[in-house]
Design an enzyme around this catalytic site. Structure first.
Site, short mmCIF file in Angstrom:
data_model
loop_
_atom_site.label_atom_id
_atom_site.label_comp_id
_atom_site.label_asym_id
_atom_site.label_seq_id
_atom_site.Cartn_x
_atom_site.Cartn_y
_atom_site.Cartn_z
N HIS A 1 42.86 12.95 22.11
CA HIS A 1 41.89 13.92 21.55
C HIS A 1 42.25 15.31 22.07
CE1 HIS A 1 37.51 14.90 20.30
NE2 HIS A 1 38.16 16.03 20.48
N HIS B 1 42.73 19.70 20.90
CA HIS B 1 42.66 20.79 19.91
C HIS B 1 43.84 21.73 20.18
CE1 HIS B 1 38.66 19.62 18.46
NE2 HIS B 1 38.52 19.18 19.69
N LEU B 2 44.80 21.74 19.30
CA LEU B 2 45.98 22.60 19.46
C LEU B 2 45.80 23.93 18.75
CD1 LEU B 2 48.93 20.04 19.08
CD2 LEU B 2 47.93 20.97 21.19
N ARG B 3 44.77 24.06 17.90
CA ARG B 3 44.50 25.28 17.16
C ARG B 3 45.70 25.65 16.29
NH1 ARG B 3 39.37 24.19 18.62
NH2 ARG B 3 38.69 25.21 20.53
N ASN C 1 39.87 20.42 13.19
CA ASN C 1 38.81 21.43 12.96
C ASN C 1 39.32 22.86 13.08
OD1 ASN C 1 39.09 21.05 15.80
ND2 ASN C 1 37.06 21.91 16.14
N LYS D 1 38.57 12.25 11.13
CA LYS D 1 37.60 12.75 12.10
C LYS D 1 36.29 13.06 11.41
CE LYS D 1 35.97 14.24 16.01
NZ LYS D 1 36.60 15.24 16.90
N HIS E 1 32.57 12.59 16.37
CA HIS E 1 31.85 13.46 17.30
C HIS E 1 30.40 12.96 17.25
CE1 HIS E 1 30.88 17.30 19.44
NE2 HIS E 1 29.70 16.92 19.02
N HIS F 1 34.95 11.62 23.22
CA HIS F 1 34.40 12.35 24.35
C HIS F 1 32.98 11.88 24.70
CE1 HIS F 1 32.69 14.57 21.02
NE2 HIS F 1 33.68 15.43 20.88
N LEU G 1 30.81 20.79 24.09
CA LEU G 1 29.98 19.82 23.37
C LEU G 1 30.78 18.53 23.25
CD1 LEU G 1 28.43 22.13 20.65
CD2 LEU G 1 27.27 21.04 22.56
N ASP H 1 40.06 16.32 25.05
CA ASP H 1 39.24 17.27 24.30
C ASP H 1 39.51 18.69 24.80
OD1 ASP H 1 35.78 17.93 23.39
OD2 ASP H 1 37.66 18.20 22.31
N HIS I 1 39.34 28.40 23.86
CA HIS I 1 38.69 29.54 23.21
C HIS I 1 39.07 30.78 24.01
CE1 HIS I 1 35.95 27.37 20.47
NE2 HIS I 1 35.91 26.45 21.42
N ALA J 1 31.70 26.62 22.44
CA ALA J 1 31.76 25.38 23.22
C ALA J 1 33.20 24.90 23.31
CB ALA J 1 30.91 24.30 22.54
N1 NCD Z 1 34.33 20.01 22.47
C1 NCD Z 1 34.00 21.25 22.29
O1 NCD Z 1 33.12 21.76 22.99
N2 NCD Z 1 34.59 21.98 21.32
C2 NCD Z 1 35.63 21.48 20.43
C3 NCD Z 1 35.06 20.71 19.27
C4 NCD Z 1 34.59 19.34 19.70
O2 NCD Z 1 35.42 18.55 20.17
O3 NCD Z 1 33.41 19.08 19.60
C5 NCD Z 1 36.36 22.68 19.88
O4 NCD Z 1 37.18 22.49 18.94
O5 NCD Z 1 36.14 23.80 20.38
ZN ZN Z 2 37.20 17.82 20.27
ZN ZN Z 3 33.78 16.90 19.44
#
Ligand code: NCD
Ligand code: ZN
Ligand code: ZN
Length: 338
Positions: free
Chosen positions: A8, A10-12, A36, A94, A131, A169, A214, A242, A246, A258
């Site tokens: 899990h 997030h590589l953006r 996302n 997802k 999620h 998560h 989150l 996760d 940001h 978050a």
């Molecule tokens: N976990 C987070 O707080 N944020 C994640 C999204 C997610 O996994 O809920 C994100 O992409 O910023």
């Molecule tokens: Zn996530």
């Molecule tokens: Zn999530």
């Protein structure tokens, strides 16, 4: 230990992708890349293009395989699912309840709208990654995961008992108990920050935006339940950081985003948790075996070495012209990746 994977992350995209990808690729051979983005990754074509952008951003000397996912929306079709399954590079779908978290506004507004899609996923064996939080404003934020399990997940699995599900998560004792009791097609990822910290971390000496994510950090009894699950040796629980970067000004704000960025030290921090629990011998299975076993992928052949040697995390990482504040910024991590 066997080289691990991150189930899990997030590589953006763009500059941020270039900034964070090396941290993940250094530690993990593969990763489930969350969809996302803005706009989200909804089709096989979009997932293929995103996969190419990730591989193009990978430093030449690094080897890393992105495991792509589709973002489930009300418009996703059973045909999308069949295409995804036969693509060979899309490993899951997802489910973000609309409004539940970062970039989730295009998420599913009502799980009954996607019934045909979920039936196809059960049929072709494509896992649904969840999620697991309700978004009702009358539900206390600390209860949203537990309520989601009762209201959404239990009925879903009653309707589709063979659907493969990863509750992402997990943050509560209720989620750990639910997954432990569920059938073999139900698993969960656990982040390192939910294993290290309880919700006090968000208020230590003042409001701490870099500890906000989150699902939100919960009270100590839940953290202890997560540590027990992660170190239990139960194959239903595996590593998912996760890691959710940001930019600093999006976190240090009157309405901060978050997400916690942990990819720069994730494996080292998991080692701290397992060592503190007297369960270092359980780390390899949690980090390197349970995930590929659940996803039906081969375990990695390579090895990585963790050395018990403290190092100090930079106060900030550079993301283009901006800053990204990492977990444990300016503090010490007790293990080092050799
Ligand atoms: N976990 C987070 O707080 N944020 C994640 C999204 C997610 O996994 O809920 C994100 O992409 O910023
Ligand atoms: Zn996530
Ligand atoms: Zn999530």
């Amino acid at each position: 230990m066997t080289r691990p994977d991150d189930w899990h992350v997030h590589l953006r995209d763009g500059d941020m992708l270039a900034t964070v990808l090396p941290d993940t690729a250094q530690r993990f051979a593969r990763a489930i890349v969350m969809p996302n983005l803005k706009p989200p990754v909804r089709t096989v074509a979009e997932a293929s293009a995103y996969r190419e952008r990730i591989l193009a951003a990978l430093p030449a000397e690094m080897r890393f395989e992105p495991l792509m996912t589709l973002y489930l929306t009300d418009k996703t079709s059973p045909e999308d699912i069949r295409q995804a399954k036969s693509s060979g590079f899309i490993h899951a779908v997802k489910y973000y309840p609309a409004g539940a978290t970062t970039n989730s506004d295009s998420g599913v507004t009502d799980i009954h709208r996607v019934a045909a899609v979920l039936e196809t996923m059960q049929e072709v064996g494509l896992p649904l990654l969840v999620h697991g939080e309700v978004t009702d404003t009358d539900i206390d934020i600390f209860d949203r995961e537990a309520v989601f399990i009762e209201r959404i997940l239990v009925p879903l699995l009653e309707r589709l008992p063979r659907l493969r599900v990863v509750l992402e998560h997990i943050t509560t004792a209720q989620a750990a108990a639910f997954v432990t009791a569920a059938a073999a097609n139900v698993a969960a990822t656990i982040t390192v920050h939910h294993l290290l910290y309880n919700r006090n971390a968000m208020f230590q000496g003042g409001i701490r935006p870099h500890a906000y994510c989150l699902p939100v950090l919960k009270r100590e009894s839940h953290r202890l339940a997560l540590v027990a699950a992660a170190t239990s040796g139960n194959p239903k629980f595996f590593l998912g950081t996760d890691s959710a970067p940001h930019l600093r000004h999006d976190k240090e704000s009157s309405c901060g985003c978050a997400g916690i960025y942990s990819a720069h030290a994730a494996l080292e921090l998991y080692a701290e948790v397992f060592e503190q629990a007297g369960a270092l011998d359980k780390l390899e299975a949690f980090a390197s075996f349970h995930g590929p076993d659940f996803y039906g992928l081969p375990r990695n052949q390579e090895q990585v070495t963790l050395v018990k040697q403290p190092w100090t995390v930079p106060a900030a990482l550079k993301a283009g012209d901006h800053a990204l504040i990492p977990l444990r910024a300016g503090e010490t991590v007790g293990w080092h990746l050799a």
